[in-house]
Design a protein around this motif. Sequence first.
Motif, PDB file in Angstrom:
ATOM      1  N   ASP A 247       0.872  -1.185   0.000  1.00  0.00           N
ATOM      2  CA  ASP A 247       0.000   0.000   0.000  1.00  0.00           C
ATOM      3  C   ASP A 247       0.904   1.229   0.000  1.00  0.00           C
ATOM      4  OD1 ASP A 247      -1.748   2.064   0.440  1.00  0.00           O
ATOM      5  OD2 ASP A 247      -2.937   1.003   1.954  1.00  0.00           O
ATOM      6  N   TRP A 248       0.877   1.994  -1.089  1.00  0.00           N
ATOM      7  CA  TRP A 248       1.826   3.102  -1.259  1.00  0.00           C
ATOM      8  C   TRP A 248       1.334   4.416  -0.689  1.00  0.00           C
ATOM      9  CZ3 TRP A 248       6.569   1.457  -2.295  1.00  0.00           C
ATOM     10  CH2 TRP A 248       6.686   0.146  -2.795  1.00  0.00           C
TER      11      TRP A 248
ATOM     12  N   GLY B 256      -2.661   2.798  -3.654  1.00  0.00           N
ATOM     13  CA  GLY B 256      -2.376   3.611  -2.465  1.00  0.00           C
ATOM     14  C   GLY B 256      -3.719   3.939  -1.859  1.00  0.00           C
ATOM     15  N   THR B 257      -4.052   3.281  -0.740  1.00  0.00           N
ATOM     16  CA  THR B 257      -5.430   3.393  -0.234  1.00  0.00           C
ATOM     17  C   THR B 257      -5.754   4.769   0.321  1.00  0.00           C
ATOM     18  OG1 THR B 257      -4.784   2.670   1.974  1.00  0.00           O
ATOM     19  CG2 THR B 257      -5.523   0.949   0.412  1.00  0.00           C
TER      20      THR B 257
ATOM     21  N   PHE C 216     -11.481   5.589   6.241  1.00  0.00           N
ATOM     22  CA  PHE C 216     -10.748   4.435   6.787  1.00  0.00           C
ATOM     23  C   PHE C 216     -11.079   3.210   5.947  1.00  0.00           C
ATOM     24  CE2 PHE C 216     -10.568   1.119  10.345  1.00  0.00           C
ATOM     25  CZ  PHE C 216      -9.193   0.969  10.253  1.00  0.00           C
ATOM     26  N   ASN C 217     -10.194   2.880   5.012  1.00  0.00           N
ATOM     27  CA  ASN C 217     -10.508   1.778   4.096  1.00  0.00           C
ATOM     28  C   ASN C 217      -9.602   0.563   4.277  1.00  0.00           C
ATOM     29  OD1 ASN C 217      -8.117   2.522   2.835  1.00  0.00           O
ATOM     30  ND2 ASN C 217      -9.155   3.883   1.399  1.00  0.00           N
ATOM     31  N   ALA C 218      -8.701   0.598   5.265  1.00  0.00           N
ATOM     32  CA  ALA C 218      -7.745  -0.503   5.430  1.00  0.00           C
ATOM     33  C   ALA C 218      -8.393  -1.872   5.663  1.00  0.00           C
ATOM     34  CB  ALA C 218      -6.752  -0.195   6.558  1.00  0.00           C
ATOM     35  N   PRO C 219      -9.484  -1.986   6.451  1.00  0.00           N
ATOM     36  CA  PRO C 219      -9.973  -3.324   6.778  1.00  0.00           C
ATOM     37  C   PRO C 219     -10.389  -4.168   5.569  1.00  0.00           C
ATOM     38  CG  PRO C 219     -10.862  -1.721   8.320  1.00  0.00           C
ATOM     39  CD  PRO C 219     -10.165  -0.938   7.237  1.00  0.00           C
ATOM     40  N   TYR C 220     -10.928  -3.551   4.511  1.00  0.00           N
ATOM     41  CA  TYR C 220     -11.382  -4.312   3.335  1.00  0.00           C
ATOM     42  C   TYR C 220     -10.787  -3.730   2.051  1.00  0.00           C
ATOM     43  CZ  TYR C 220     -14.414  -6.130   6.888  1.00  0.00           C
ATOM     44  OH  TYR C 220     -14.852  -6.703   8.049  1.00  0.00           O
ATOM     45  N   ALA C 221      -9.537  -3.302   2.128  1.00  0.00           N
ATOM     46  CA  ALA C 221      -8.927  -2.590   1.000  1.00  0.00           C
ATOM     47  C   ALA C 221      -8.847  -3.451  -0.257  1.00  0.00           C
ATOM     48  CB  ALA C 221      -7.543  -2.092   1.399  1.00  0.00           C
TER      49      ALA C 221
ATOM     50  N   THR D  84      -7.003   5.696  -4.869  1.00  0.00           N
ATOM     51  CA  THR D  84      -7.647   5.098  -3.692  1.00  0.00           C
ATOM     52  C   THR D  84      -8.849   4.253  -4.112  1.00  0.00           C
ATOM     53  OG1 THR D  84      -9.364   6.751  -3.284  1.00  0.00           O
ATOM     54  CG2 THR D  84      -7.152   7.277  -2.468  1.00  0.00           C
ATOM     55  N   PRO D  85      -9.294   3.341  -3.241  1.00  0.00           N
ATOM     56  CA  PRO D  85     -10.523   2.606  -3.570  1.00  0.00           C
ATOM     57  C   PRO D  85     -11.746   3.529  -3.633  1.00  0.00           C
ATOM     58  CG  PRO D  85      -9.666   1.940  -1.408  1.00  0.00           C
ATOM     59  CD  PRO D  85      -8.646   2.849  -2.017  1.00  0.00           C
ATOM     60  N   GLN D  86     -11.814   4.497  -2.715  1.00  0.00           N
ATOM     61  CA  GLN D  86     -13.034   5.327  -2.702  1.00  0.00           C
ATOM     62  C   GLN D  86     -13.213   6.117  -3.989  1.00  0.00           C
ATOM     63  OE1 GLN D  86     -10.745   5.510  -0.206  1.00  0.00           O
ATOM     64  NE2 GLN D  86     -10.135   7.609   0.248  1.00  0.00           N
ATOM     65  N   HIS D  87     -12.104   6.597  -4.569  1.00  0.00           N
ATOM     66  CA  HIS D  87     -12.266   7.395  -5.790  1.00  0.00           C
ATOM     67  C   HIS D  87     -12.593   6.526  -7.009  1.00  0.00           C
ATOM     68  CE1 HIS D  87     -10.045  10.336  -3.186  1.00  0.00           C
ATOM     69  NE2 HIS D  87     -11.087  11.032  -3.559  1.00  0.00           N
ATOM     70  N   LEU D  88     -12.452   5.208  -6.855  1.00  0.00           N
ATOM     71  CA  LEU D  88     -12.883   4.281  -7.911  1.00  0.00           C
ATOM     72  C   LEU D  88     -14.345   3.870  -7.719  1.00  0.00           C
ATOM     73  CD1 LEU D  88      -9.696   2.003  -7.959  1.00  0.00           C
ATOM     74  CD2 LEU D  88     -10.328   3.718  -9.671  1.00  0.00           C
ATOM     75  N   HIS D  89     -14.822   3.996  -6.472  1.00  0.00           N
ATOM     76  CA  HIS D  89     -16.190   3.539  -6.173  1.00  0.00           C
ATOM     77  C   HIS D  89     -17.222   4.656  -6.149  1.00  0.00           C
ATOM     78  CE1 HIS D  89     -16.042  -0.774  -5.144  1.00  0.00           C
ATOM     79  NE2 HIS D  89     -14.810  -0.547  -4.738  1.00  0.00           N
ATOM     80  N   ILE D  90     -16.851   5.813  -5.639  1.00  0.00           N
ATOM     81  CA  ILE D  90     -17.888   6.839  -5.411  1.00  0.00           C
ATOM     82  C   ILE D  90     -17.604   8.135  -6.166  1.00  0.00           C
ATOM     83  CG2 ILE D  90     -18.500   5.944  -3.122  1.00  0.00           C
ATOM     84  CD1 ILE D  90     -16.960   8.348  -1.890  1.00  0.00           C
ATOM     85  N   ASN D  91     -18.701   8.824  -6.504  1.00  0.00           N
ATOM     86  CA  ASN D  91     -18.568  10.200  -6.983  1.00  0.00           C
ATOM     87  C   ASN D  91     -19.160  11.114  -5.902  1.00  0.00           C
ATOM     88  OD1 ASN D  91     -21.381  10.356  -7.311  1.00  0.00           O
ATOM     89  ND2 ASN D  91     -21.253   9.566  -9.401  1.00  0.00           N
TER      90      ASN D  91
END
Length: 345
Positions: free
Chosen positions: A12-13, A246-247, A267-272, A197-204
Amino acid sequence: MTETLTIRRPDDWHVHLRDGEVLKGVLPYTARQFARAIVMPNLSPPMTDVAGVSAYRDRILAAVPEGVDFTPLMTLYLTDATDPDEVERGFTAGVFVAAKLYPAHATTGSAHGVTAIANIMAVLERMEKIGMPLLIHGEVTDSHVDIFDREAVFIERTLIPLVKALPGLKVVFEHITTEEAAQFVAEASDRIGATITPQHLHINRNAMLVGGIRPHAYCLPVAKREKHRLALRKAATSGSAKFFLGTDTAPHAKHLKEAACGCAGIFNAPYALESYVAVFDEEGALDKFEGFASLNGPAFYGMPVNEGTVTLERMGTSVPETVDANGTMIVPFHAGESLGWRFAS
Ligand SMILES: NC(=O)N[C@@H](CC(=O)O)C(=O)O
Ligand SMILES: [Zn+2]
Ligand SMILES: [Zn+2]
């Protein structure tokens, strides 16, 4: 259909591990999924010298659970007063692997950040000379610039002149959120990389503002319009080695986000890995996931890839409403949702 996916152990960078009791609570989530992580220096006070970063690294190592193999890769927080000799000393000694540029007041913990690039020019020239990467929170802080435009304006005003002035400097454009950033990085030289990050791939931005204000979808840079999310998904799954995982996992206590002035950070570490792999699956790009998660980052930083593998299974994972991080209640990304993949080992 692919039912399991085995890839080389990922890194995770971009992570925020915080300090003290919270560090002990959040670190195991990152260490469980990732072999190494670039640890951000925006503590209070910030990590601005070799001694401070070295002591912080020791506290992180002490918090790694028994039997878990995890290496923190440390970073230095740049200020207007950073001394180039201190930067070189810590880099040469292997205490930190990169330095972080926060424009002053751009985000959480950036009050001591850099007020003008001109103030750190000698530091950047030294970093270029010694091959040390510069990690950038890329947003302008000019009050006249709309918050949704701050990243795109940063590219024009700061990033383009910077990479022109220092053609040998390695730069990571952290947590990119726009079509403009994805395009800039894709067209730049190989010295320029980006984390997503995961969030920027999932949400607008609708996720934050439709049907009530949703503080747990708020982070910086703020999520943008749908066309930007689609551009980021395309970049991440393109197979280009410039984009890597990079989460930006950024834990804040639940009550500090559910507040009149809530903190920025998800906080996205638990299911990154479950979160990222869902995106690659939806995009029909599972074959590109190992590059993004495990190969592109080490190649950019000039490090070996990890030994060992991790396996993800196509199987439902329920994400809890809250996570207890050693006494601090934190709401994880995807809270209350179900993801289609599970981190097996
Ligand atoms: N991303 C965030 O919204 N917050 C980060 C800081 C940062 O990465 O900008 C944090 O430290 O909380
Ligand atoms: Zn940032
Ligand atoms: Zn961050």
